[in-house]
Design an enzyme around this catalytic site. Structure first.
Site, PDB file in Angstrom:
ATOM      1  N   THR A   1       0.871  -1.171   0.000  1.00 29.34           N
ATOM      2  CA  THR A   1       0.000   0.000   0.000  1.00 29.34           C
ATOM      3  C   THR A   1       0.907   1.220   0.000  1.00 29.34           C
ATOM      4  O   THR A   1       2.118   1.104   0.195  1.00 29.34           O
ATOM      5  CB  THR A   1      -0.877   0.046   1.268  1.00 29.34           C
ATOM      6  OG1 THR A   1      -0.021   0.181   2.414  1.00 29.34           O
ATOM      7  CG2 THR A   1      -1.706  -1.221   1.417  1.00 29.34           C
TER       8      THR A   1
ATOM      9  N   VAL B   1       7.558  -2.463   7.198  1.00 28.29           N
ATOM     10  CA  VAL B   1       7.506  -1.005   7.292  1.00 28.29           C
ATOM     11  C   VAL B   1       8.123  -0.393   6.028  1.00 28.29           C
ATOM     12  O   VAL B   1       9.282  -0.662   5.689  1.00 28.29           O
ATOM     13  CB  VAL B   1       8.249  -0.506   8.553  1.00 28.29           C
ATOM     14  CG1 VAL B   1       8.274   1.019   8.588  1.00 28.29           C
ATOM     15  CG2 VAL B   1       7.589  -1.058   9.810  1.00 28.29           C
ATOM     16  N   LYS B   2       7.313   0.427   5.362  1.00 27.44           N
ATOM     17  CA  LYS B   2       7.757   1.019   4.094  1.00 27.44           C
ATOM     18  C   LYS B   2       8.328   2.400   4.367  1.00 27.44           C
ATOM     19  O   LYS B   2       7.671   3.264   4.967  1.00 27.44           O
ATOM     20  CB  LYS B   2       6.548   1.102   3.160  1.00 27.44           C
ATOM     21  CG  LYS B   2       6.873   1.107   1.693  1.00 27.44           C
ATOM     22  CD  LYS B   2       5.578   0.915   0.908  1.00 27.44           C
ATOM     23  CE  LYS B   2       5.797   1.070  -0.576  1.00 27.44           C
ATOM     24  NZ  LYS B   2       4.516   1.092  -1.292  1.00 27.44           N
ATOM     25  N   LEU B   3       9.572   2.592   3.929  1.00 29.99           N
ATOM     26  CA  LEU B   3      10.314   3.831   4.184  1.00 29.99           C
ATOM     27  C   LEU B   3      10.822   4.385   2.860  1.00 29.99           C
ATOM     28  O   LEU B   3      11.116   3.609   1.941  1.00 29.99           O
ATOM     29  CB  LEU B   3      11.547   3.524   5.056  1.00 29.99           C
ATOM     30  CG  LEU B   3      11.322   2.806   6.387  1.00 29.99           C
ATOM     31  CD1 LEU B   3      12.616   2.174   6.873  1.00 29.99           C
ATOM     32  CD2 LEU B   3      10.790   3.799   7.414  1.00 29.99           C
TER      33      LEU B   3
END
Ligand code: G3P
Length: 214
Positions: A27, A82-84
């Site tokens: 997402t 976790v998208k960074l």
């Protein structure tokens, strides 16, 4: 090759999941905003449907903020990634979260050195954006090939997640170039099993059967 769906729409996620070929979900803030729903609630709902990796993106752009958001997101479910962003603060947060055992997906990757740095920082996934490079007249697929070679040269375990996939040809080229994962919108996934000769052939088989056997 793993296949993720690139959406925050629950119906699309359920339909792809029911096909039996879905390995995970990505997402981003734009996709969740489009759904007009609560950010954390939607991520939680997705994690209830799909047991594979579910990427949830931070909104902060500074190291401390990313770390705080990343730690909160990791509590939602055990399959959260976790998208960074591929920035200096993103790399620092990637290193810190990876050292704590939290999986990370470094997004908005547009050049091979970003991919090298995030691999050094222990990223689980790196997301090169193919379509957006094509949009500015660069060949997005070249980036996949470059990252593949760099990771293979040094044995980095970071998985290459091809993102910003716009059509089936992108998917074929990513598979040939050795991307580990592709994240794909549902309307494109549906095209993966489609060919006019399949439809014509099936129609003829059924017509011949009906003619002979009623
Ligand atoms: O989710 C990230 C990426 O896949 C977005 O794709 O089509 O907005 O460039 P696109």
């Amino acid at each position: 090759m793993d296949l993720y769906i690139d959406t925050a729409n629950l119906d699309e996620i359920k339909q792809a999941h029911d096909m039996g070929i879905l390995d995970g979900v990505t997402t981003n803030p734009s996709l969740i905003a489009k759904e007009g729903v609560d950010y954390t609630k939607r991520i939680t709902e997705i994690c209830e449907i799909v047991k594979g990796p579910v990427s949830s993106e931070v909104i902060s752009t500074d190291y401390e903020g990313m770390l705080k958001e990343g730690r909160e997101a990791a509590k939602i479910a055990s399959n959260i990634v976790v998208k960074l962003p591929c920035t200096i603060d993103g790399v620092k947060a990637c290193k810190a979260l990876s050292d704590e055992g939290t999986k990370t997906n470094l997004t908005l990757c547009f050049q091979p050195l970003q991919a090298l740095m995030v691999a050094k920082a222990g990223a689980f996934l790196v997301s090169p954006f193919i379509g957006r490079l094509d949009d500015i007249s660069q060949d997005g697929m070249d980036l996949i090939g470059q990252i593949r070679q760099i990771y293979d040269n040094y044995g980095y375990p970071t998985k290459i997640l091809a993102a910003s996939i716009r059509h089936p040809k992108h998917m074929v080229d990513c598979a040939l170039a050795g991307a580990d994962v592709a994240t794909v919108p549902f309307n494109v996934i549906k095209q993966f099993m489609s060919h006019p000769l399949t439809d014509i052939g099936l129609e003829k088989f059924l017509a011949d059967y009906k003619k002979q056997f009623g």
